[in-house]
Each structure stands twice: as C-alpha cells, then as structure tokens.
Design an enzyme around this catalytic site. Structure first.
Site, PDB file in Angstrom:
ATOM      1  N   SER A  11       0.847  -1.201   0.000  1.00 65.14           N
ATOM      2  CA  SER A  11       0.000   0.000   0.000  1.00 65.14           C
ATOM      3  C   SER A  11       0.883   1.253   0.000  1.00 65.14           C
ATOM      4  O   SER A  11       1.695   1.427  -0.909  1.00 65.14           O
ATOM      5  CB  SER A  11      -0.949  -0.039   1.196  1.00 65.14           C
ATOM      6  OG  SER A  11      -1.926   0.971   1.100  1.00 65.14           O
ATOM      7  N   ASP A  21      -9.393  -3.802  -6.104  1.00 69.89           N
ATOM      8  CA  ASP A  21      -8.639  -2.754  -5.411  1.00 69.89           C
ATOM      9  C   ASP A  21      -8.743  -1.462  -6.210  1.00 69.89           C
ATOM     10  O   ASP A  21      -8.445  -1.435  -7.410  1.00 69.89           O
ATOM     11  CB  ASP A  21      -7.178  -3.181  -5.272  1.00 69.89           C
ATOM     12  CG  ASP A  21      -6.316  -2.153  -4.555  1.00 69.89           C
ATOM     13  OD1 ASP A  21      -6.857  -1.154  -4.039  1.00 69.89           O
ATOM     14  OD2 ASP A  21      -5.088  -2.351  -4.509  1.00 69.89           O
ATOM     15  N   HIS A  58      -7.793  -4.611  -1.484  1.00 66.32           N
ATOM     16  CA  HIS A  58      -6.703  -3.834  -0.900  1.00 66.32           C
ATOM     17  C   HIS A  58      -6.507  -4.190   0.576  1.00 66.32           C
ATOM     18  O   HIS A  58      -7.453  -4.212   1.352  1.00 66.32           O
ATOM     19  CB  HIS A  58      -6.974  -2.335  -1.033  1.00 66.32           C
ATOM     20  CG  HIS A  58      -5.761  -1.502  -0.755  1.00 66.32           C
ATOM     21  ND1 HIS A  58      -4.809  -1.242  -1.719  1.00 66.32           N
ATOM     22  CD2 HIS A  58      -5.308  -0.912   0.379  1.00 66.32           C
ATOM     23  CE1 HIS A  58      -3.838  -0.509  -1.196  1.00 66.32           C
ATOM     24  NE2 HIS A  58      -4.119  -0.307   0.086  1.00 66.32           N
TER      25      HIS A  58
END
Length: 408
Positions: A194, A348, A378
C-alpha cells in the site's frame, strides 16, 4: 450522583449506537461487494467496523477530543496478538529517530543471508511494527532472510515528507551496515504494501543516484498507490465503493498526509486541479489508454478533466513531485531500477497504479514479474494472520511474494 452517571453512560451508549446505525445505513446503500469475492459477509463486517472507527474518529476530531488517526491506531493496537516464532530472533531498535524491528533466522548460516527491507501499509494513518509483526516473522522464516521492518512516523503529528524520509534514512543506515546484520550486499530486496509500496518506488528511485551504497537487487511493490493525479482510471471508477479502501477514503488519506484541505476533494476527483499542458505532458504515462482492455468494463468512461481551477492547482500542485507521484520519474531513472515484482488485486481501487508502473518499467527494459489476485482486495495480505478475518487471497498474495523473493 448515581443518576448523573446513569445519564452520562446512557448518553454515551446512545451516541455510539447512533453513529453505528448511521454508518450501517450509509454503507448498506453505497458499498459494493463484487460477486466474485470470497467470504463477502466477512469482508462486509470488517469494512463496517473500519468505517465505524473512521466516522467515530472524525466526529471526535471535530469535537476537538482526539484525532481520527489516533482512534484508528488505538483500536488497531487492541486487536494485535504478537506470536513468537521459535526459529526467528526479533530485535527492536532505532535508526536515529526511526523505530525499526529486525527479524533474523535463529539457525546459524555459513554465509551472509538475503536482506529484506519492508515498509508497512496503512495510508500513514494506521499500520505499525506490531500490526505487521507476523508478516516480518513469516518473511524471515520462509525466505531465510534478515528482515528490517521500518516503523516510520505517521499522522496526526507527521506529514509529508516524513514517511519517505524515515524510510529512506533507515534504508541507507541498513545498507551501510549490512555486514553487521549478516546480509549479502548483492541480495537486498526492498518491499512494501500500500503506502509502503509507494515508498518502495520513491526510495528505490532515490537510491539509484547513491553509487557508494550496495545496489538493490529487487523491489517488491504490493498493491501500491503511485500517483495522486488521475483518479479517473478504470479501477477508480469501477472499484470506488469496494471494501476495504474506497476512492473517497484514498483521497481523504492523501489529503491528510499532504496537508491538503479536504474541501479540494472534488477538484482532485474530477481533475480540475490539473493544467491542460501538464496533462498533455504526463498523460502518456497516466492515461487509461495504458490499461489493458480486459480491465475496463462497459461502464468505463475515459478521463474528462473538470473546468480548470487555478486555486485548486496552487493548493495541490505538490502532487506532481516525483517523491509523491513516482510514476512521473524520468525515463533515465526508471531504466536504472532493479528487477521488480508487482502485486495487484482485482477488487482494489489502486489496481491500475500497479498496471501503469508495470508498463513504464517494461517500456524501459526493466525485468518485471507480476502477480494479479483475481479475488484480492486492498490490504488483504496484512490480514493473513488476523483470524477470523483472514481470506484465501491473503495467503495467496503472501505465498506469491515469498516465492518471488526466494528466487532472488
């Protein structure tokens, strides 16, 4: 006196229940759970809890009681259970002001081991050394590597460029002292998830010019966000309301970290802050034309920039810095990057950032391996050891990363 406490407790319970009902109704109407996702109810519950804490924190922030990031970090710490792995030695220390955690296999090795530098996720709002402790343990044990987990400083007290600088400085310190940690200088991997994946891109690009340091052998970017300019990519349109990370939440976290007033969120979504000549310059790298057709649904609409706002541009123009949007780095920098492993998840909102970077790297001759989790969302990798909220895709992504690193 007892009556006062009863009224106070009753009022607090009513407040917390009211917030929960509001969040439940709001997200029941707006959230989209793709039919191909496994364990949709479990994901829905997890998302509801996450959004409840964000909403509660936002309300308490407006009341000047405490910040939203502080609320998320407090409850995150409550659910952490650190498990010891008998074959891994864990050491907490600091590189200057940056807290780090080292994971080293206990078994003695006859030769230096591979080194892995890992930057955790959490949008600079949550995530911590403790939350990613299990991941550090598994990476060290399964790949027989020395793992450095970097605990960079976060919101609400620290804004850009703190995450980047903390990770860069910690990495440089580690690279200068590889012999101390028993690491082979020719086998160092930089990895992250991320915002940690974004940091991998920015730090690795910065290290290209550091000729006196050992060269990075490979970079691993797991569901990274790599630009803050085009929020009309196919994944931003099609996955904008998919848990756990919605487009609105992405922009909220970006604005908070970059100290951009949240009133500019709409200008960011519509692209009204992007000058036309700037878009013409960078569209060759940022346009949805670079996304393979199979990732575009029939409902996808090509980018359309809103009416340009000079004020919005002046408030947000730092997003065009390569240390914020590493997708904009010069070709000569991109061409010098090491072997790369990219992980994207179908469900995502940031999926297409990885796809854009994949094309940029391949166009400059950088060897790229890619793993796409068709049932992934995600943040799934961070849940691999968070029972009962682990998912099949959590282990699939983790195993793909381990497999790649073991071959480095």
């Amino acid at each position: 006196m007892a009556g006062f406490w009863l009224v106070l407790i009753g009022g607090l319970l009513t407040f917390f229940l009211g917030v929960f009902v509001w969040v439940f109704i709001q997200h029941l109407l707006t959230i989209e759970i793709p039919s191909t996702l496994k364990h949709p109810v479990k994901l829905w519950i997890l998302h509801l809890i996450f959004q409840y804490l964000i909403t509660l924190g936002t309300i308490l922030e407006k009341l000047r009681i405490c910040s939203m990031p502080a609320i998320l970090q407090f409850f995150q710490d409550l659910i952490i259970i650190k498990k010891k792995v008998p074959n891994v030695i864990v050491t907490d220390t600091r590189f200057g002001t940056v807290p780090v955690r080292l994971f080293r296999p206990k078994e003695v090795s006859s030769k230096p081991r591979r080194g892995i530098i890992f930057y955790h996720g959490g949008g600079a709002v949550c995530g911590s050394l403790d939350f990613y402790h299990g991941l550090g343990n598994v990476l060290a044990h399964e790949t027989d590597s020395v793992v450095l987990l970097v605990g960079y400083r976060k919101l609400p007290d620290h804004h850009h460029p703190v995450v980047y600088l903390d990770c860069l400085n910690a990495s440089i310190h580690f690279l200068k002292n590889l012999q101390t940690y028993g690491v082979d200088p020719s086998r160092v991997v930089i990895s992250g998830e991320s915002i940690g994946g974004w940091t991998v891109a920015t730090v690795t690009q910065a290290l290209v010019s550091q000729a006196i340091l050992p060269q990075i052998r490979a970079q691993v970017l797991i569901t990274p966000g790599l630009q803050g300019i085009n929020f009309q990519l196919p994944s931003h349109q099609q996955k904008q309301n998919v848990p756990l990370l919605t487009r609105d939440l992405v922009i909220t976290f970006v604005c908070r970290y970059l100290s951009i007033d949240l009133s500019w969120k709409n200008a960011i979504v519509t692209g009204a802050f992007v000058p036309l000549d700037t878009w013409k310059k960078y569209s060759k790298w940022l346009s949805s034309d670079n996304i393979p057709k199979r990732f575009k649904s029939k409902k996808f609409h090509p980018e359309f920039l809103g009416p340009f706002s000079e004020t919005a541009y002046l408030e947000t123009k730092h997003v065009f810095d390569v240390n914020i949007s590493p997708l904009l780095a010069d070709d000569k920098i991109i061409a010098q990057l090491p072997d790369t492993f990219l992980v994207s998840c179908e469900h995502d909102v940031l999926r297409d950032d990885a796809l854009l970077y994949k094309k940029r790297l391949e166009d400059q001759g950088v060897p790229v391996s890619w793993y796409h989790a068709e049932d992934g969302f995600h943040g799934c990798i961070s849940l691999f050891d968070k029972q009962p909220f682990s998912f099949p895709c959590s282990m699939n992504v983790l195993n793909a990363v381990i497999s790649y690193i073991k071959d480095v």
